[in-house]
Design a protein around this motif. Structure first.
Motif, mmCIF file in Angstrom:
data_model
loop_
_atom_site.group_PDB
_atom_site.id
_atom_site.type_symbol
_atom_site.label_atom_id
_atom_site.label_comp_id
_atom_site.label_asym_id
_atom_site.label_seq_id
_atom_site.Cartn_x
_atom_site.Cartn_y
_atom_site.Cartn_z
ATOM 1 N N SER A 167 -12.668 3.131 -119.890
ATOM 2 C CA SER A 167 -13.343 4.428 -120.096
ATOM 3 C C SER A 167 -12.811 5.090 -121.373
ATOM 4 C CB SER A 167 -13.094 5.368 -118.914
ATOM 5 O OG SER A 167 -13.581 4.801 -117.740
ATOM 6 N N ALA A 171 -15.075 5.857 -124.669
ATOM 7 C CA ALA A 171 -15.164 7.223 -125.207
ATOM 8 C C ALA A 171 -14.719 7.231 -126.679
ATOM 9 C CB ALA A 171 -14.292 8.165 -124.384
ATOM 10 N N CYS A 285 -8.344 11.297 -121.512
ATOM 11 C CA CYS A 285 -8.998 10.457 -120.506
ATOM 12 C C CYS A 285 -8.253 10.690 -119.193
ATOM 13 C CB CYS A 285 -8.929 8.995 -120.941
ATOM 14 S SG CYS A 285 -9.799 7.914 -119.810
ATOM 15 N N VAL A 308 -12.902 12.737 -120.749
ATOM 16 C CA VAL A 308 -13.604 11.885 -119.778
ATOM 17 C C VAL A 308 -13.087 12.293 -118.406
ATOM 18 C CG1 VAL A 308 -14.406 9.558 -119.273
ATOM 19 C CG2 VAL A 308 -13.280 10.008 -121.442
ATOM 20 N N THR A 313 -13.619 8.004 -114.687
ATOM 21 C CA THR A 313 -12.679 6.987 -115.190
ATOM 22 C C THR A 313 -11.983 6.224 -114.067
ATOM 23 O OG1 THR A 313 -10.656 8.303 -115.192
ATOM 24 C CG2 THR A 313 -12.081 8.559 -117.079
ATOM 25 N N CYS A 344 -18.056 1.776 -115.778
ATOM 26 C CA CYS A 344 -17.314 2.816 -116.516
ATOM 27 C C CYS A 344 -17.933 3.021 -117.900
ATOM 28 C CB CYS A 344 -15.840 2.432 -116.660
ATOM 29 S SG CYS A 344 -14.926 2.608 -115.128
ATOM 30 N N VAL A 348 -19.613 6.573 -119.066
ATOM 31 C CA VAL A 348 -19.000 7.284 -120.201
ATOM 32 C C VAL A 348 -20.037 7.428 -121.322
ATOM 33 C CG1 VAL A 348 -17.228 7.189 -122.000
ATOM 34 C CG2 VAL A 348 -16.631 6.580 -119.640
ATOM 35 N N GLN A 362 -18.191 17.517 -121.904
ATOM 36 C CA GLN A 362 -18.472 16.326 -121.089
ATOM 37 C C GLN A 362 -18.326 16.590 -119.583
ATOM 38 O OE1 GLN A 362 -16.401 16.089 -123.811
ATOM 39 N NE2 GLN A 362 -17.474 14.686 -125.160
#
Ligand SMILES: NC(=O)c1ccc[n+]([C@@H]2O[C@H](COP(=O)([O-])OP(=O)(O)OC[C@H]3O[C@@H](n4cnc5c(N)ncnc54)[C@H](O)[C@@H]3O)[C@@H](O)[C@H]2O)c1
Length: 380
Positions: A167, A171, A285, A308, A313, A344, A348, A362
């Motif tokens: 993830s 990203a 993340c 994220v 994630t 994932c 993402v 996000q």
């Protein structure tokens, strides 16, 4: 949404107390892990159960709602597993009715399953699941896969961490980030360890890692292979194996050093209104559940720091149990990893593409897309 069920428990033999929160049901069914830590609170358990409800949706799992349990106790205490057993005994009516409980921070799934076996409980299932031959076969496949290894890890010990790493990678690519970006990770347990390993294999430079005891930093990159192969029980780094050139600081130092990507994979609310200004990374993340408090979100958004969310994630283990139990994919370790990678990356990419087009944060996008459904009437 409000939590569907919330139960409080007080241990009979120690000062431990705990809560079970079933946030929502899907087809009469729900599940989540049991956390044990001295700092657990009732509110935290509710928030974790809510995050689990979103995670089920992000997993494309229409069979299960989100739940979580938390026990206020020292997970390193010699009687920690006895406390866990007494908690499970207290929750047995719900588990026998189909509430699936697993491990979380401070507990191990081997202990949870061993306690189920000692108590003759089997694996949690609703009546409709018990009558479904696909699920009976799926549960047998889960048992087999739990013993299988991939990349030198037990499969269940890497599904979540690998998903977190992928993830972060997706990203970073969506942000057109340069290859070899620097990463600081907080937490080196079940999830942090495999996440660190995978990010290293994906070409990222791991410059700092924090565990319960310290924060270790090297701007040129730590020796990840040595740290991973020498990890001690409970996700603690073996400081005797540190290179003398590395800087060792108190574990609060993880926000003091520069890096491109921050991966908090230990405790909740570690980035909050009080320390958000210290964040130097371009991307966070969330490997842990709820590591960023709501009070930090406005500051991150204003400074253009991308995020994220946790339920996107760290869904790897949840997706693994779902796809194998319900026969969604063929039961091999390779398929499990490839499926989590693909999911994932898909999720993402979806939230980052919308964010790029609209300028929205996000987390707000993800909360909208993956809002959980509720269905409290059982299927059978
Ligand atoms: N295990 C899973 O499959 C899974 C799945 C989804 C989400 N999560 C979430 O990921 C997080 C970590 O779970 P885990 O299973 O890896 O836990 P774990 O108990 O295996 O590891 C926890 C790690 O955090 C470290 N730690 C504890 N206190 C710290 C502190 N103050 N500063 C820095 N590090 C500290 C510990 O040393 C250890 O390395 C939790 O939020 C959990 O809810 C876990």
């Amino acid at each position: 949404m409000r939590p569907y069920i919330l139960i409080e428990w007080n241990d009979t033999k120690t000062e431990a107390k705990g809560w079970l929160c079933v946030f929502n049901l899907a087809k009469g069914y729900s599940g989540g892990g049991i956390r044990m830590h001295p700092t657990v609170t009732r509110e935290e358990v509710i928030r974790l159960a809510e995050a689990m409800a979103y995670k089920r949706k992000a997993c494309e799992n229409t069979w299960q709602g989100g739940a979580k349990a938390g026990i206020v106790y020292d997970y390193k205490a010699p009687d920690a597993v006895d406390v866990l057993k007494r908690f499970i005994i207290a929750m047995r009516p719900y588990i026998d009715a189909g509430l699936a409980m697993g491990s979380d921070l401070g507990t191990k799934y081997e202990d949870v399953y061993r306690i189920f076996d000692e108590l003759g409980m089997g694996r949690p299932m609703t009546k409709s699941m018990k009558n479904n031959p696909i699920i009976a076969k799926g549960q047998e496949n889960v048992r087999k896969l739990l013993k299988s290894e991939y990349d030198g890890f037990l499969l269940n010990d890497l599904t979540t961490g690998y998903g977190v790493a992928v993830s972060a990678d997706e990203a970073w690519k969506q942000m057109d980030g340069e290859p070899g970006a620097s990463v600081v990770i907080q937490g080196f347990g079940c999830v942090g360890l495999s996440c660190t390993h995978r990010l290293h294999k994906l070409g990222y430079k791991i410059v700092g890692i924090a565990d319960a005891n310290c924060f270790v930093y090297c701007k040129d990159g730590l020796d990840v292979e040595s740290l991973v192969s020498n990890v001690l029980p409970r996700g603690e780094m073996d400081q005797s194996k540190f290179d003398p050139s590395w800087e060792v600081m108190p574990n609060s130092g993880w926000l003091d050093v520069p890096c491109d990507i921050l991966v908090p994979v230990a405790l909740e609310d570690v980035i909050n209104g009080g320390n958000v200004d210290k964040v130097k990374a371009k991307l966070i993340c969330e490997g842990a559940n709820i590591p960023v408090a709501a009070s930090a979100d406005p500051g991150l958004y204003e400074r253009g720091i991308q995020i994220v969310p946790d339920f996107i994630t760290n869904l790897g283990a949840v997706r693994f149990f779902y796809t194998i139990t319900f026969g969604v994919i063929e039961p091999t370790a390779e398929n499990v990893i490839h499926d989590i990678d693909a999911l994932c990356r898909r999720n993402v990419a979806k939230i980052f593409e919308i964010s790029k087009a609209t300028g929205r944060y996000q987390r707000d996008i993800a909360l909208e897309i993956f809002e959980p459904d509720t269905q409290d009437e059982p299927e059978c």
